[in-house]
Write a protein that holds these residues in place. Structure first.
Motif, PDB file in Angstrom:
ATOM      1  N   HIS A  15      -1.595   3.687 -15.974  1.00  0.00           N
ATOM      2  CA  HIS A  15      -2.907   3.268 -16.442  1.00  0.00           C
ATOM      3  C   HIS A  15      -3.287   1.870 -15.988  1.00  0.00           C
ATOM      4  O   HIS A  15      -4.274   1.301 -16.440  1.00  0.00           O
ATOM      5  CB  HIS A  15      -2.952   3.354 -17.974  1.00  0.00           C
ATOM      6  N   LYS A  16      -2.479   1.331 -15.098  1.00  0.00           N
ATOM      7  CA  LYS A  16      -2.787  -0.001 -14.567  1.00  0.00           C
ATOM      8  C   LYS A  16      -2.368  -0.026 -13.120  1.00  0.00           C
ATOM      9  O   LYS A  16      -1.324   0.535 -12.757  1.00  0.00           O
ATOM     10  CB  LYS A  16      -1.979  -1.041 -15.339  1.00  0.00           C
ATOM     11  N   GLY A  17      -3.184  -0.680 -12.289  1.00  0.00           N
ATOM     12  CA  GLY A  17      -2.830  -0.766 -10.886  1.00  0.00           C
ATOM     13  C   GLY A  17      -3.235  -2.093 -10.287  1.00  0.00           C
ATOM     14  O   GLY A  17      -4.128  -2.784 -10.781  1.00  0.00           O
ATOM     15  N   TYR A  18      -2.538  -2.470  -9.220  1.00  0.00           N
ATOM     16  CA  TYR A  18      -2.824  -3.723  -8.527  1.00  0.00           C
ATOM     17  C   TYR A  18      -2.950  -3.460  -7.041  1.00  0.00           C
ATOM     18  O   TYR A  18      -2.090  -2.793  -6.454  1.00  0.00           O
ATOM     19  CB  TYR A  18      -1.707  -4.744  -8.782  1.00  0.00           C
ATOM     20  N   VAL A  19      -4.015  -3.989  -6.461  1.00  0.00           N
ATOM     21  CA  VAL A  19      -4.164  -3.898  -5.012  1.00  0.00           C
ATOM     22  C   VAL A  19      -3.735  -5.242  -4.444  1.00  0.00           C
ATOM     23  O   VAL A  19      -4.459  -6.233  -4.543  1.00  0.00           O
ATOM     24  CB  VAL A  19      -5.625  -3.591  -4.603  1.00  0.00           C
ATOM     25  N   TYR A  20      -2.523  -5.276  -3.899  1.00  0.00           N
ATOM     26  CA  TYR A  20      -1.995  -6.527  -3.335  1.00  0.00           C
ATOM     27  C   TYR A  20      -2.527  -6.652  -1.921  1.00  0.00           C
ATOM     28  O   TYR A  20      -2.253  -5.809  -1.071  1.00  0.00           O
ATOM     29  CB  TYR A  20      -0.465  -6.477  -3.329  1.00  0.00           C
ATOM     30  N   ILE A  21      -3.315  -7.692  -1.683  1.00  0.00           N
ATOM     31  CA  ILE A  21      -3.914  -7.882  -0.358  1.00  0.00           C
ATOM     32  C   ILE A  21      -3.486  -9.234   0.182  1.00  0.00           C
ATOM     33  O   ILE A  21      -3.507 -10.239  -0.539  1.00  0.00           O
ATOM     34  CB  ILE A  21      -5.452  -7.801  -0.438  1.00  0.00           C
ATOM     35  N   VAL A  58      -0.782  -1.065  -4.622  1.00  0.00           N
ATOM     36  CA  VAL A  58      -1.187  -0.804  -3.243  1.00  0.00           C
ATOM     37  C   VAL A  58      -0.651  -1.912  -2.356  1.00  0.00           C
ATOM     38  O   VAL A  58      -0.865  -3.095  -2.643  1.00  0.00           O
ATOM     39  CB  VAL A  58      -2.720  -0.770  -3.115  1.00  0.00           C
ATOM     40  N   ASN A  59       0.048  -1.535  -1.299  1.00  0.00           N
ATOM     41  CA  ASN A  59       0.566  -2.520  -0.354  1.00  0.00           C
ATOM     42  C   ASN A  59      -0.486  -2.810   0.687  1.00  0.00           C
ATOM     43  O   ASN A  59      -0.633  -2.087   1.672  1.00  0.00           O
ATOM     44  CB  ASN A  59       1.847  -1.995   0.299  1.00  0.00           C
ATOM     45  N   GLY A  60      -1.257  -3.865   0.466  1.00  0.00           N
ATOM     46  CA  GLY A  60      -2.282  -4.276   1.420  1.00  0.00           C
ATOM     47  C   GLY A  60      -1.867  -5.547   2.120  1.00  0.00           C
ATOM     48  O   GLY A  60      -2.703  -6.382   2.451  1.00  0.00           O
ATOM     49  N   ASP A  61      -0.553  -5.721   2.322  1.00  0.00           N
ATOM     50  CA  ASP A  61      -0.083  -6.961   2.917  1.00  0.00           C
ATOM     51  C   ASP A  61      -0.178  -6.964   4.431  1.00  0.00           C
ATOM     52  O   ASP A  61       0.077  -7.962   5.073  1.00  0.00           O
ATOM     53  CB  ASP A  61       1.369  -7.235   2.484  1.00  0.00           C
ATOM     54  N   GLU A  62      -0.562  -5.868   5.026  1.00  0.00           N
ATOM     55  CA  GLU A  62      -0.674  -5.667   6.486  1.00  0.00           C
ATOM     56  C   GLU A  62      -0.397  -6.912   7.335  1.00  0.00           C
ATOM     57  O   GLU A  62      -1.292  -7.712   7.588  1.00  0.00           O
ATOM     58  CB  GLU A  62      -2.084  -5.171   6.818  1.00  0.00           C
ATOM     59  N   SER A  63       0.844  -7.089   7.746  1.00  0.00           N
ATOM     60  CA  SER A  63       1.174  -8.261   8.561  1.00  0.00           C
ATOM     61  C   SER A  63       2.020  -7.904   9.762  1.00  0.00           C
ATOM     62  O   SER A  63       2.442  -8.785  10.494  1.00  0.00           O
ATOM     63  CB  SER A  63       1.933  -9.286   7.704  1.00  0.00           C
ATOM     64  N   GLU A  64       2.284  -6.603   9.956  1.00  0.00           N
ATOM     65  CA  GLU A  64       3.099  -6.174  11.083  1.00  0.00           C
ATOM     66  C   GLU A  64       2.326  -6.439  12.372  1.00  0.00           C
ATOM     67  O   GLU A  64       1.217  -5.920  12.547  1.00  0.00           O
ATOM     68  CB  GLU A  64       3.402  -4.680  10.947  1.00  0.00           C
ATOM     69  N   PRO A  65       2.858  -7.246  13.280  1.00  0.00           N
ATOM     70  CA  PRO A  65       2.121  -7.568  14.507  1.00  0.00           C
ATOM     71  C   PRO A  65       1.702  -6.321  15.248  1.00  0.00           C
ATOM     72  O   PRO A  65       2.517  -5.416  15.486  1.00  0.00           O
ATOM     73  CB  PRO A  65       3.139  -8.386  15.314  1.00  0.00           C
ATOM     74  N   GLY A  66       0.455  -6.262  15.611  1.00  0.00           N
ATOM     75  CA  GLY A  66      -0.094  -5.092  16.277  1.00  0.00           C
ATOM     76  C   GLY A  66      -0.905  -4.219  15.335  1.00  0.00           C
ATOM     77  O   GLY A  66      -1.539  -3.256  15.765  1.00  0.00           O
ATOM     78  N   THR A  67      -0.926  -4.542  14.063  1.00  0.00           N
ATOM     79  CA  THR A  67      -1.511  -3.653  13.068  1.00  0.00           C
ATOM     80  C   THR A  67      -2.754  -4.255  12.441  1.00  0.00           C
ATOM     81  O   THR A  67      -2.707  -5.360  11.899  1.00  0.00           O
ATOM     82  CB  THR A  67      -0.482  -3.363  11.968  1.00  0.00           C
ATOM     83  N   CYS A  68      -3.868  -3.529  12.492  1.00  0.00           N
ATOM     84  CA  CYS A  68      -5.112  -4.049  11.908  1.00  0.00           C
ATOM     85  C   CYS A  68      -5.923  -2.904  11.317  1.00  0.00           C
ATOM     86  O   CYS A  68      -7.162  -2.895  11.395  1.00  0.00           O
ATOM     87  CB  CYS A  68      -5.911  -4.805  12.954  1.00  0.00           C
ATOM     88  N   LYS A  69      -5.234  -1.923  10.755  1.00  0.00           N
ATOM     89  CA  LYS A  69      -5.944  -0.717  10.317  1.00  0.00           C
ATOM     90  C   LYS A  69      -6.309  -0.725   8.843  1.00  0.00           C
ATOM     91  O   LYS A  69      -7.381  -0.275   8.462  1.00  0.00           O
ATOM     92  CB  LYS A  69      -5.066   0.485  10.621  1.00  0.00           C
ATOM     93  N   ASP A  70      -5.424  -1.235   7.989  1.00  0.00           N
ATOM     94  CA  ASP A  70      -5.730  -1.275   6.561  1.00  0.00           C
ATOM     95  C   ASP A  70      -6.972  -2.131   6.346  1.00  0.00           C
ATOM     96  O   ASP A  70      -7.763  -1.893   5.430  1.00  0.00           O
ATOM     97  CB  ASP A  70      -4.540  -1.851   5.779  1.00  0.00           C
ATOM     98  N   ARG A  71      -7.119  -3.092   7.191  1.00  0.00           N
ATOM     99  CA  ARG A  71      -8.272  -3.980   7.130  1.00  0.00           C
ATOM    100  C   ARG A  71      -9.568  -3.200   7.230  1.00  0.00           C
ATOM    101  O   ARG A  71     -10.485  -3.368   6.405  1.00  0.00           O
ATOM    102  CB  ARG A  71      -8.156  -4.973   8.285  1.00  0.00           C
ATOM    103  N   VAL A  72      -9.679  -2.324   8.229  1.00  0.00           N
ATOM    104  CA  VAL A  72     -10.945  -1.600   8.398  1.00  0.00           C
ATOM    105  C   VAL A  72     -11.123  -0.542   7.320  1.00  0.00           C
ATOM    106  O   VAL A  72     -12.252  -0.217   6.944  1.00  0.00           O
ATOM    107  CB  VAL A  72     -11.073  -0.981   9.809  1.00  0.00           C
ATOM    108  N   LEU A  73     -10.026  -0.019   6.784  1.00  0.00           N
ATOM    109  CA  LEU A  73     -10.151   0.971   5.713  1.00  0.00           C
ATOM    110  C   LEU A  73     -10.736   0.322   4.463  1.00  0.00           C
ATOM    111  O   LEU A  73     -11.622   0.882   3.812  1.00  0.00           O
ATOM    112  CB  LEU A  73      -8.780   1.573   5.386  1.00  0.00           C
TER     113      LEU A  73
END
Lengths: 160, 709, 437
Positions: C124-130, C87-102
């Protein structure tokens, strides 16, 4: 080098969360959580982590020097990060930053004399709709006015 | 072989094997696509973006260095868009690159200069300040200037992948990224200098060459390194008869571009202050400077007196004199001095190997075999320290072909990092060296090795072919046993008997032993060995390029003549000392550890010193024996070698043009008594090289030489 | 926690649980049809799952907008290598704050989306990169994961389906470039966040060089609804070729900035005026960024008839992007905006390739000097020139992300640049935008 039991438990978990032979994946989480506990990443810590993962200290340095949140010098107990990127800029985040610098008498990556507070001008932290935003360590503060900032800094200065 | 892929580059039809990169395919059509970061043999980077080309049907320009050829592909490298891209990228690069050309060592050999000349803009539009950091020194040999660095990452890959050392990395991010050394602010590495030679600009420069000259003021001579037995071609840059630098500019040798610290930097023994430039003769018990004619007179007189009186002669030869010199010396000894007491310090049991391989053909490996064959077994030596070229080949074989490497030794060796099986035998000496610059210390017997070999038998049998390298852990009958083991695997096996010095192999090939004549022909006579000659009451002892009295033995010989470059322990005892030329100051040939012959090409002259061959010739003439021995010219002697020495029937053009020819010694029994007691390797690491190493300032200056003792 | 009031104009699919008490708990999740999509998917074939996602017209919500079903179909499910979900939880694009609230308000929805994706490719394996700065969200995610394990929604034989899956969080440490999928995978391996040479793409060689589904947080969050209610229903919410809703972050000079879930194809004008409450202080709109600072800006005139979807934005030579809408009023200095944006890219450039690291640095220096009143006329053309010299030539899209907005600003607001020439002070220097509350 000894760490708290909690940190050791975390290291243990990190080193086993990845496929066999891939424990290098634990490097960045280990560095960040160790930094949280020890305040900064010392040469001793670098050697310790390098040993535990089985890589050279050069490799650890290559990696840690790439990431903005990892630092080899101590910052303040309360690290105040002020965003001045576009959405916060539009809400005068840059003026907020100037205000913070003036109020504390330090600049970017500066630390107050008593080591209590440090400042950093940072990039977008993901609070764009509630700008201007700042972070104190990992805590978010939204819609920060100069007055609110003053109050916050005063509180931080007195905290233990 | 798979069908060739057909594609079009700049309108020309090109054919290439599937998997070929467009940048390489273009080269075959004579089309040069510029690139900084792409370097054949190392991992792809696609970082510099200079190789962007237009490809029909692809929306963006593609990097030719990562694009494999495809059937029907149409590539264009000569369009305005490509030209604009190259120009733009170079313009970006020059924004922070300082205008150092007038003071930069790389000026005149700089790939950036060349590229800007060909593809760059004529003017700069940059008005801002440049990022500047001061130059740093990472070791006595390596300087790093960050502003000049174009971040092509060649140095990192050369060190990490090529050398297997990994002493360079990149720190920080963006335009302030920097190449960093592995230990704080300095390097602890092999000091090989590969990073300096591979750097396309003057970011990494040589500490020993800095500011000495401009490259176009030098004459470059490709000759064979005079240190270990690997036989690398090193390029000596000379000016006004002085060697200014060594590097890998001439890639035509068996080593390609590889050189170690000795090949690149340790030529500096040649002008050490203690270098002998005047003959010495003992007058009233003291060595005094005399003229050449005086010295030769004394020698001839002494030798003729001994001959007339029926006295005994001993001759101790060298591990680093040329084949011509060795051949001439043993001929002088046997035909003029009429003695069979002739020997040299043997560093590997080649004789036993040649004997053991009787009846087989194609069982002696070349340097190229180490890169091509599918499996390699290393016994005893830490190749990376003692035979760095051989190690480089094996490592490249692993990287490019996934070769299976097996290592058996008494301590940790570099091959452990990528071997499929690493076996420790015997008892290692504690503590193990963390710097990994010291030879594996430890005690292991041949029996220990054979035990380990049995352990690996099944795995080795499963290989399709094998190259076996062994050091002096195997000698005498154990070499036969080893070859028997190889036979029992039922697969093609080739061997290399490791020997230490630049012409150790040639010394044996040319019969500098009492029991053998040149070409492994038994001499049919007995004779004293080195140690025996030192201890014996010889009437006259002639030592050429060797130091048998190093350990402090007392002189027994009546008349001692020494040819050498320095006043060694042996020379200090002599009656006459004749200053000899180094390998960089003469022509001739040498034979490397794998039996490949290459020519030496004279780079400079040292006043007062003469090539050993010339000295021997002058002695012969002084004695009136010149006619018997023939001309002492290297070419003439080599002709005789080619005609009369078994295994040396090699094509002259190969040698004359600077190539390497593989000798094929006798294919039959060598019916002499095996002498394992005479075989003793010096196990020189990277920072030691017998006598020559003692006089190299560079080898002493680097921190690793301290760490490796 | 919610940081702004919801809007009645929202279409609440992903945000359906927002505002419920304890919305992030497993109990609330299960009480509101949570994990029903997974149970349904566990009875479908992998092909059926991917087909359903294809039917939904879901496109990557991180910014690139690549059709999700198609991306999943590239994974060689039968490869002997293990497959991974990242999961791409790196949310760093300026103007973007939506993955955070999800993540904050409905973490289990993300877990369920990951599980469904895993079923479709036998992972069978997953990583949530935040991203590292989102530490409190990593903590929330860790709790959700722990609760899921405890209740048998993760681990071995999930709910008796016979399907195993292990999920971990993984923290970043401050690097925008790690939002680029191959750089993220490098960071996941404990390396510098430098992208990889592509091809191969993550679907074939991803996490640990194995086949991987890598998608944005929001993309995964949409999946449970798609499977539970059917892809057609999701598709119908949007427009042809772009189904469903988009988490939209209104930022900048609107009266009601906030994160809102709007149908794809939502009219821009209506979004600004009715959802955003119009421009603050009665000012006029000067410039509009549809989805994060990497998008070319649009003028008010260009917004005529525009809708929030991929095609409408592409027609106007910009992109829908991440959903980070940045609204700039008439008192905004566009030169300053261009400068700050370029400063960001120069700081975040990984440094691997020449055009990006040198180009962004050079441009930042010019814009700095320019905004400080020391610009010369030729700088204006030079800025556009240099930005164009980065376009299409860099190792990864960060170079394009830096170039495109710069080109759009210098071309569409050339006059503002002229107004800064000859030492003239910035006309907007004293404009005050600060929040007074």
């Amino acid at each position: 080098m000894t760490f708290s039991p909690e940190l050791e438990a975390r290291f243990e978990k990190f080193l086993t969360s990845y496929p066999p032979g891939r424990q290098r994946s634990a490097l960045i989480p280990m560095l960040l959580y160790a930094q949280d506990e020890l305040g900064y990443i010392s040469d001793e810590l670098i050697e310790e982590i390098a040993k535990r993962i089985g890589i050279t200290t050069l490799t650890v340095n290559e990696v840690l020097s790439y990431y903005s949140m990892l630092h080899k010098k101590p910052l303040g107990k309360y690290h105040v990060q002020v965003c001045t990127n576009i959405s916060c800029l539009l809400m005068d985040g840059d003026k907020l930053w100037d205000h913070a610098c003036k109020k504390l008498g330090i600049g970017h990556k500066g630390v107050t004399e008593d080591g209590q507070i440090s400042l950093e001008e940072v990039e977008c932290m993901g609070a764009c709709s509630w700008a201007p935003a700042i972070q104190v360590n990992y805590d978010f503060h939204h819609k920060v006015t100069p007055e609110k900032l003053d109050q916050l800094l005063d509180t931080l200065r007195k905290k233990q | 072989m798979a069908d060739l892929v057909k594609l079009t580059i700049d309108g020309r039809e090109v054919q290439a094997p599937p998997g070929t990169l467009v940048i390489d395919a273009a080269k075959t059509a004579g089309i040069e696509i510029p690139a900084f970061c792409y370097y054949e043999g190392f991992s792809l980077a696609a970082a510099c973006r200079m190789c962007l080309v237009e490809v029909e049907k692809m929306p963006k320009m593609m990097t030719a260095c990562t694009l494999p050829v495809a059937e029907g592909m149409v590539v264009k490298t000569d369009t305005p868009a490509v030209a604009a891209a190259r120009k733009g990228t170079l313009e970006f690069l020059l924004t922070n690159h300082p205008l150092d050309c007038p003071v930069c060592d790389k000026g005149g050999e700089c790939e950036l200069q060349d590229m800007v000349f060909r593809y760059g803009a004529g003017e700069s539009r940059y008005l801002e300040t440049k990022i500047h950091t001061p130059e740093k020194q990472y070791s006595p040999v390596v300087f790093f200037d960050a502003p000049r660095c174009i971040l092509c990452f060649r140095c990192i890959r050369a060190c990490n992948e090529g050398m297997g050392v990994g002493a360079l990395g990149v720190v920080f991010r963006g335009a302030v990224s920097e190449i960093a050394p592995n230990v704080g602010d300095h390097l602890e590495c092999d000091e090989c200098g590969a990073c300096i030679d591979i750097c396309p600009v003057g970011a990494l420069t040589s500490g020993t060459y800095r500011y000495k000259t401009r490259p176009w003021e030098m004459t470059h001579v490709g000759t064979i390194c005079t240190h270990c037995g690997d036989g690398c071609k090193t390029t000596l840059g000379t000016r006004n008869d002085r060697i200014i630098r060594g590097n890998n500019r001439d890639h035509s040798g068996i080593n390609g571009e590889f050189l170690c610290v000795k090949g690149r930097y340790a030529f500096d023994f040649y002008d050490h202050g203690d270098r002998l430039q005047t003959p010495l003769a003992r007058v009233n018990g003291k060595l005094e400077e005399v003229s050449w004619s005086q010295a030769l007179e004394v020698v001839a007189k002494g030798f003729k007196k001994t001959l007339a009186g029926g006295g005994s002669f001993g001759v101790i030869g060298s591990n680093h004199t040329s084949n011509e010199e060795n051949f001439y010396l043993q001929k002088f000894a046997r035909e003029v001095l009429r003695t069979n007491h002739i020997d040299h310090h043997r560093t590997g049991d080649v004789v036993a190997l040649v004997d053991a391989l009787s009846g087989k053909t194609g069982t002696l490996a070349t340097v190229s075999d180490l890169y091509e064959r599918k499996a390699v077994l290393v016994l005893g030596a830490d190749l990376a320290l003692e035979h760095p070229l051989l190690s480089y080949q094996v490592r490249a074989n692993f990287r490019h072909h996934q070769a299976h490497v097996y290592a058996i030794s008494a301590g940790t060796v570099r091959e452990d990092k990528y071997a499929v099986a690493s076996v420790r035998v015997g008892t290692p000496a504690p503590p193990s060296d963390p710097s990994r610059f010291a030879h594996p210390q430890g005690e292991a017997t041949a029996a220990d090795y054979f035990g380990a070999l049995e352990q690996l038998r099944d795995r080795l049998k499963a290989e399709s072919e094998l190259v076996v390298l062994f050091d002096d852990s195997f000698k005498g009958g154990d070499v036969h046993k080893l070859v028997e083991f190889g036979e029992s695997l039922g697969i093609p096996v080739k061997y290399i008997a490791l020997v230490d010095y630049s012409n150790s192999r040639g010394a044996i090939d040319m019969g500098l032993t009492p029991e053998l004549l040149p070409g492994y022909k038994p001499s049919g006579q007995t004779g004293l060995t080195v140690d025996e000659m030192v201890a014996a009451d010889l009437a006259a002892l002639w030592v050429v390029g060797a130091n048998p009295y190093k350990s402090g033995a007392a002189r027994q010989a009546g008349f001692l003549v020494v040819q050498d470059m320095f006043l060694t322990e042996t020379a200090a005892l002599a009656d006459v000392v004749l200053p000899a030329a180094s390998a960089y100051e003469k022509n001739g040939t040498v034979t490397n550890v794998t039996g490949e012959v290459q020519r030496l090409k004279r780079a400079v002259n040292t006043m007062g010193a003469k090539p050993d061959l010339e000295i021997m010739g002058f002695i012969a003439r002084e004695m009136g024996a010149a006619a018997a021995l023939g001309p002492w010219l290297p070419d003439v002697v080599f002709e005789e070698i080619r005609k009369t020495v078994r295994g040396y029937e090699i094509p002259m053009p190969v040698i004359a043009t600077g190539g390497a020819a593989h000798t094929t010694p006798v294919n039959g029994r060598v019916p002499v008594e095996l002498r394992p007691d005479l075989v003793r390797s010096d196990h020189n690491g990277l920072f030691a090289s017998g006598t020559l190493g003692r006089y190299s300032r560079v080898l002493h200056k680097v921190v690793e030489s301290r760490l490796s003792r | 926690m919610l940081y702004n009031e919801p809007s009645p104009l929202e279409t609440k699919v992903l945000t359906r649980r927002f505002g419920l008490p304890n919305s992030a708990t497993l109990k609330t999740y299960l009480d509101t049809e949570g994990y029903q999509g997974f149970l349904k998917a566990a009875k479908m074939t992998p092909e059926q799952i991917i087909d359903e996602v294809k039917v939904s017209n879901l496109r990557g919500r991180g910014g690139a907008g690549f059709p999700t079903g198609m991306k999943w179909s590239f994974v060689p499910r039968t490869s002997p290598k293990p497959k991974y979900i990242v999961v791409n939880g790196d949310e760093s694009e300026p103007g973007t704050c939506k993955d955070r609230v999800l993540i904050e308000n409905d973490p289990h929805q993300l877990i369920e989306g990951v599980l469904i994706a895993a079923l479709s490719v036998d992972a069978h394996k997953g990583y949530v990169y935040i991203r590292g700065e989102y530490r409190y969200l990593i903590d929330i995610m860790d709790v959700a994961i722990a609760d899921a394990y405890a209740a048998g929604w993760l681990g071995k034989n999930i709910q008796g389906t016979g399907f195993d899956f292990d999920l971990y969080t993984h923290t970043g440490a401050g690097a925008y470039e790690c939002g680029e999928e191959s750089a993220l995978l490098e960071s996941l391996e404990g390396k510098r966040g430098v992208p990889r040479i592509r091809p191969p793409f993550p679907a074939v060689s991803g996490a640990f060089q194995s086949p991987t589904i890598l998608n944005n947080v929001e993309t995964f969050c949409a999946v449970p609804s798609i499977i539970r209610d059917g892809g057609a229903a999701f598709a119908a919410l949007g427009i042809p070729k772009a189904g469903g809703t988009k988490m939209t972050c209104l930022t900048g000079h609107v009266n009601k900035p906030g994160v809102y879930e709007l149908r794809l194809g939502f009219p821009v004008k209506q979004m600004i005026e009715e959802v955003g409450g119009g421009i603050r202080n009665g000012k006029k709109l000067k410039a509009f960024v549809p989805g994060g600072s990497s998008c070319p800006v649009l003028t008010a005139a260009e917004l005529e008839g525009a809708t929030m979807d991929y095609d409408s934005m592409a027609q106007r030579k910009t992109m829908l992007g991440s959903g980070g809408v940045i609204i700039m009023d008439e008192d905004t200095c566009m030169v300053k905006a261009a400068l700050r944006i370029m400063k960001f890219y120069a700081h975040e450039s990984c440094g691997w390739c020449i055009p990006c690291r040198e180009g962004t640095t050079w441009l930042r220096k010019i814009l700095d000097r320019f905004h400080a009143g020391q610009g010369v006329r030729s700088d204006i053309t030079l800025i556009g020139d240099l930005a164009k010299n980065m376009l299409g030539r860099t190792f990864c899209p960060l170079g394009d992300a830096a170039a495109m907005p710069t080109i759009s600003i210098v071309e569409k607001f050339r006059q503002e640049f002229e107004d800064h020439l000859d030492g003239k002070p910035c006309p907007y220097e004293h404009a005050e935008h600060m929040v007074t509350v």
